[in-house]
Design an enzyme around this catalytic site. Sequence first.
Site, short mmCIF file in Angstrom:
data_model
loop_
_atom_site.label_atom_id
_atom_site.label_comp_id
_atom_site.label_asym_id
_atom_site.label_seq_id
_atom_site.Cartn_x
_atom_site.Cartn_y
_atom_site.Cartn_z
N TYR A 265 -6.76 0.64 37.76
CA TYR A 265 -6.95 1.71 38.72
C TYR A 265 -8.34 2.33 38.59
CZ TYR A 265 -1.82 1.43 38.85
OH TYR A 265 -0.52 1.00 38.93
N HIS B 88 1.00 -6.09 33.36
CA HIS B 88 0.64 -5.75 34.73
C HIS B 88 0.32 -6.99 35.58
CE1 HIS B 88 -1.85 -2.70 37.37
NE2 HIS B 88 -0.68 -3.01 37.90
#
Length: 329
Positions: free
Chosen positions: A56, A140
């Site tokens: 992010y 992830h």
Amino acid sequence: MRVRTLGRSTVPVTALGFGGASIAGLYEPVDADTAAATVEAAWRQGVRFYDTAPHYGVGLSERRLGEALRAKPRADYTLSTKVGRLLVPPGGDGDDLRHGFASPGTYTRRWDFSADGVRRSIEESLERLGLDRIDVALIHDPDRHEEAAFREAYPALERLRAEGVVGAIGAGMNQAEMLARFMKDTDVDAVLCAGRYTLLEQPALAELLPAASARGKSVIIGGVFNSGLLADPAAPGATYNYAPVSDELRQRARRMEEITRSYGVQLRTAALNFPFGHPAVATVLAGARSTAEAADAAAAMRHPIPGQLWRQLREEGLLGADVPVPGEY
């Protein structure tokens, strides 16, 4: 706010969690002061579960979240981050918009699901966060790295959990099938399923959620608005799964909105509460880029939703008869 623990771990999560992608400039810029105020607004609303990732904003979310939480009692909140992408210099030119973030592209992402990569990722996340520990570590987006994730990354997380470096482990993806394999073939505490258990689609109901219930494990739900459509189906730029919306899907979402409004409920409120119809769901993540959005998400979690609303969605074929809804268990 209601609190549950993840699976058989002792790691607590509030029913509403804070998704940290938005404060890293997901789609549009967010300045540092606004990001800090947004995290503080969520805290004031009782949110105590915060999710982030190196991906992010190439570390910006972790840095901002760590700064915002640093003055809070560490025992009072749960922090989740992810492994699988290492951040290496040099970065690209300009911003990170190619990856969806209107933030400086100061690093390059490099896939790494090796055991060494997992440990390095955790160490670097702790440095960016400026905190003493990570409560939840998730593998992830291993979509194209399935065998490395199961053969190397997962055992590394299991060792870190045994060592007490992290409290709970799992995986986070935008699909349900591989997450179901994690549930069945490993000893994860929880998985994060984004976009695959919403008012518009429920593929997680086929295997993932039943497997979690059968094994006493938890599911964290993200992407409840399917990247925007369920937040505001009338918006000209509304997207579905990060792509343009088909007329058929937009019409379906708008009919859902007509029904929810007839009961005095915003569509986004119904979308945020819907996943709690399944007992395996421990928490739902909502991203926020402003204090108003943080307050709105918390208010939505407190808003009563009449059972007749869910029944009408079923009667009109907008929800399957076998799809569980809040209040049924």
